[in-house]
Design a protein around this motif. Structure first.
Motif, short mmCIF file in Angstrom:
data_model
loop_
_atom_site.label_atom_id
_atom_site.label_comp_id
_atom_site.label_asym_id
_atom_site.label_seq_id
_atom_site.Cartn_x
_atom_site.Cartn_y
_atom_site.Cartn_z
N GLY A 30 -7.31 5.91 7.50
CA GLY A 30 -6.23 4.93 7.56
C GLY A 30 -5.12 5.13 6.56
N LYS A 52 -2.00 2.45 7.18
CA LYS A 52 -1.92 1.99 8.56
C LYS A 52 -2.23 0.49 8.64
N ILE A 55 -5.81 -1.67 7.76
CA ILE A 55 -6.69 -0.94 6.84
C ILE A 55 -7.10 -1.83 5.65
#
Length: 171
Positions: A30, A52, A55
Motif C-alpha cells: 500500500g 494508497k 492503508i
C-alpha cells in the motif's frame, strides 16, 4: 579571513528529482516509495512516499525523530483521528512516540516527504512485536522491490568506509 581548506572534493552535485525518478511500487504493502537518502550507519532515511487510500500501517514506536511534510492528500494517526494531516501540513514526531498511520479510504491517498532517524519498532494488532524498520532494513526492502520491478533504486548513499585517520596511527 580566508576560505577554509577543502577537506572533501565533490565532483557531482548530489540531487534527485522525484519527477524524473522511478517510483518503487508497493515497496511496502500500500506504499509506493521514492528513496532519497539512505544512511544505515547513522540511522537516517529520507523518503518520499505515496500512501494508497485505505492503508493502515502497523502501530509503531519511534526510537528517533521524524519530520513529515504532507505534500497532498490526507491521513491521520488512529490515535488522533481529529488531527488530519493534509497538503501543506508539517508534523514533528519526537523519539518515543507511538502511533498507527492511517490513510482514509475516500481520501484519494496521501503523498509525503519524511526525514527519519532511528528505527520504527512495529507491532501487530494484538501488540506483539513484528519487526524493526530502520535505514538498513528499508534499503534492503527497496532494493529487492525495485529489482523485482526491473528498475534501479536510485538514492543518495553517504559513503566512507569507517577507518582510523593517519593521525590516530601515530603518523
Amino acid at each position: 579571513m580566508s576560505l577554509p581548506e577543502v577537506i572533501s572534493h565533490q565532483d557531482l552535485l548530489l540531487t534527485l528529482n522525484t519527477n524524473e525518478e522511478s517510483i518503487i511500487k508497493d515497496a511496502l504493502p500500500g506504499v509506493d516509495v521514492y528513496p532519497l537518502f539512505l544512511d544505515p550507519e547513522n540511522g537516517t532515511w529520507v523518503i518520499r512516499a505515496k500512501f494508497k487510500p485505505g492503508i493502515t500501517l502497523p502501530k509503531h514506536f519511534h526510537t528517533g525523530v521524524v519530520h513529515f511534510y504532507t505534500l497532498s492528500g490526507a491521513w491521520h494517526y488512529v490515535e488522533y483521528p481529529d488531527q488530519v494531516q493534509t497538503g501543506g501540513s508539517y508534523l514533528y514526531e519526537p523519539g518515543g512516540s507511538i502511533h498507527t498511520f492511517h490513510c482514509p479510504q475516500g481520501s484519494g491517498g496521501a503523498d509525503g516527504f519524511m526525514v527519519i532517524t532511528g528505527a520504527n519498532i512495529n507491532f501487530d494488532e494484538d501488540g506483539n512485536f513484528m519487526n524493526i524498520m530502520d535505514a538498513g532494513w528499508i534499503e534492503q526492502v527497496l532494493i529487492a522491490a525495485a529489482k523485482a520491478q526491473g528498475i534501479t533504486a536510485r538514492y543518495i548513499k553517504p559513503g566512507a568506509i569507517a577507518q582510523m585517520s593517519d593521525e590516530s596511527k601515530g603518523a
